[in-house]
Write a protein that holds these residues in place. Structure first.
Motif, short mmCIF file in Angstrom:
data_model
loop_
_atom_site.label_atom_id
_atom_site.label_comp_id
_atom_site.label_asym_id
_atom_site.label_seq_id
_atom_site.Cartn_x
_atom_site.Cartn_y
_atom_site.Cartn_z
N MET A 1 1.55 -1.35 11.13
CA MET A 1 1.23 -2.36 10.12
C MET A 1 0.17 -1.80 9.17
O MET A 1 -0.82 -1.24 9.61
N SER A 2 0.40 -1.96 7.89
CA SER A 2 -0.51 -1.42 6.88
C SER A 2 -1.44 -2.51 6.36
O SER A 2 -1.00 -3.64 6.08
N TRP A 3 -2.71 -2.17 6.28
CA TRP A 3 -3.70 -3.10 5.74
C TRP A 3 -4.08 -2.72 4.30
O TRP A 3 -5.11 -3.14 3.80
N ARG A 4 -3.28 -1.94 3.67
CA ARG A 4 -3.53 -1.51 2.31
C ARG A 4 -3.50 -2.71 1.37
O ARG A 4 -2.59 -3.54 1.44
N PRO A 5 -4.49 -2.83 0.47
CA PRO A 5 -4.50 -3.97 -0.45
C PRO A 5 -3.36 -3.88 -1.46
O PRO A 5 -2.83 -2.79 -1.72
N ASP A 6 -3.00 -5.02 -1.97
CA ASP A 6 -1.89 -5.09 -2.93
C ASP A 6 -2.41 -4.68 -4.32
O ASP A 6 -2.54 -5.51 -5.23
N GLU A 7 -2.69 -3.40 -4.44
CA GLU A 7 -3.19 -2.86 -5.70
C GLU A 7 -2.49 -1.55 -6.00
O GLU A 7 -1.99 -0.88 -5.09
N SER A 8 -2.48 -1.18 -7.24
CA SER A 8 -1.85 0.07 -7.63
C SER A 8 -2.73 1.26 -7.22
O SER A 8 -3.92 1.11 -6.91
N SER A 9 -2.14 2.45 -7.25
CA SER A 9 -2.90 3.66 -6.89
C SER A 9 -4.02 3.93 -7.88
O SER A 9 -5.09 4.42 -7.50
N VAL A 10 -3.79 3.57 -9.14
CA VAL A 10 -4.85 3.77 -10.14
C VAL A 10 -6.05 2.86 -9.85
O VAL A 10 -7.21 3.28 -9.95
N GLN A 11 -5.77 1.63 -9.47
CA GLN A 11 -6.86 0.72 -9.13
C GLN A 11 -7.64 1.22 -7.93
O GLN A 11 -8.87 1.17 -7.91
N LEU A 12 -6.92 1.71 -6.93
CA LEU A 12 -7.60 2.21 -5.73
C LEU A 12 -8.43 3.46 -6.05
O LEU A 12 -9.54 3.63 -5.52
N GLU A 13 -7.92 4.34 -6.89
CA GLU A 13 -8.68 5.53 -7.28
C GLU A 13 -9.95 5.14 -8.04
O GLU A 13 -11.02 5.73 -7.83
N THR A 14 -9.84 4.16 -8.90
CA THR A 14 -11.00 3.71 -9.65
C THR A 14 -12.05 3.10 -8.73
O THR A 14 -13.26 3.37 -8.86
N GLU A 15 -11.61 2.28 -7.78
CA GLU A 15 -12.54 1.68 -6.82
C GLU A 15 -13.20 2.76 -5.96
O GLU A 15 -14.41 2.70 -5.68
#
Length: 353
Positions: free
Chosen positions: A1-15
């Motif tokens: 099961m993945s707990w990855r947030p529902d965000e794009s890869s660009v958003q995650l890289e920025t965060e």
């Protein structure tokens, strides 16, 4: 099961870039605290002693305290702003990175931008002062030319810094400031600030290398290395800030999220560069007002020592031995001349035959 947030890869890289920048800012602030402690201890010991108490020591103590306060304000406010994006407002549409970029004008973030600008002004002013010290023994025309170009660029940096602070404090601003309705002062300000640093760096490095060439020519490669070693040149010219400034500007121009990491740490690095220069001055290893004169005196002493050794050698040798040696040289020369003359006559007779 993945707990990855529902965000794009660009958003995650920025965060990720924002969070890593906050962590690295804390590391840099620890270095600042260490250097501040070392500088204050040395300066306080000088000020407490009447024989070593000078106006420069008092001024440098005040300077160190001020930039230490700027570093503290920068660290606290930047950490608070990142906390607002990742904890207090984590459900903001688009994620924490979207909140940080959209709400860039909140008081906590504006309060972190002010120390960045002030630290840059203090650092560039210190660099210009060091450049004036290094070129103090030059002609007046040279000193004016050396100070004029960085001084004009520094004034432009101050003006752009004020405009950048006004822009980031506007509710419609963002860190990228690439909106079609406005002009971006981010790249302009940090680019001009980098130009000040690079111009002064080139002037200082060229002067140090010229000094190294002169000292090496007279004394050899082992003398004066504490003025002209790689570490000395990096510290004296504050090249550390230039490197981190490029690490911010290049990704920023490419619209890469990595720029957010180096934007946060840039102010602390600028303060570290200033503190390294001050501590080097306090150690007596930096270029001072009497450095050129001191090496000229050393050069004269070196020549006088060589002459004294030659005189001592001549004095230790008896006159009879010197005279005998000279007579032997004259006899050798006469014999050689006679031999050469006989050879020439023989050659002429052979030629006639």
């Amino acid at each position: 099961m993945s707990w990855r947030p529902d965000e794009s890869s660009v958003q995650l890289e920025t965060e990720t870039a924002w969070l890593q920048g906050c962590v690295l800012t804390g590391v840099a602030y620890g270095v600042v605290l260490m250097l501040v402690t070392m500088c204050i201890q040395t300066l306080w010991a000088r000020i407490r002693t009447p024989s070593t108490r000078t106006r420069k020591s008092v001024f440098l103590l005040f300077y160190v305290i001020v930039i230490a306060m700027l570093a503290t304000i920068l660290f606290v406010t930047n950490t608070a702003f990142v906390q607002m994006g990742f904890i207090n407002n984590r459900n903001y549409p688009g994620g924490p990175a979207a909140y940080i970029e959209t709400m860039f004008s909140v008081p906590d973030n504006v309060a972190s931008c002010v120390p960045i600008v002030l630290a840059n002004w203090f650092g560039n002013s210190l660099m210009l002062w060091r450049c004036m010290i290094i070129y103090k023994d030059c002609k007046i025309r040279t000193k004016v030319l050396v100070v004029a170009l960085p001084g004009v660029i520094l004034m432009g940096s101050i003006a752009l810094g004020i405009l950048w602070l006004i822009q980031v404090s506007s509710p419609r601003s963002s860190p990228a400031l690439n909106a079609a309705t406005g002009i971006s002062y981010t790249a302009s300000y940090f680019g001009v600030a980098l130009a000040v640093n690079i111009s002064v760096t080139l002037l200082i490095v060229s002067r140090l290398l010229l000094h190294r060439h002169r000292v090496t020519k007279v004394f050899g490669s082992g003398r004066g290395s504490h003025y002209t070693s790689i570490a000395a040149i990096i510290v004296e010219s504050a090249s550390l800030y230039s490197v981190f400034s490029l690490l911010f500007l290049i990704p920023f121009g490419l619209n890469n999220p990595v720029s957010n990491t180096f934007l946060q740490i840039l102010g602390e690095v600028d303060i570290i560069a200033s503190l390294l220069i001050i501590y080097r001055v306090l150690q007596g290893k930096a270029w001072s007002n009497d450095t050129p004169t001191k090496w000229q005196v050393h050069s004269g002493n070196e020549r006088s020592v060589r002459m004294d050794r030659l005189s001592a050698t001549r004095t230790a040798t008896p006159d009879s031995q010197i005279g005998a040696h000279l007579d032997a040289m004259e006899i050798k020369v006469d014999v050689q001349v006679e031999v050469d003359s006989s050879d020439i006559l023989r050659d002429r007779k052979d030629a006639r035959c």
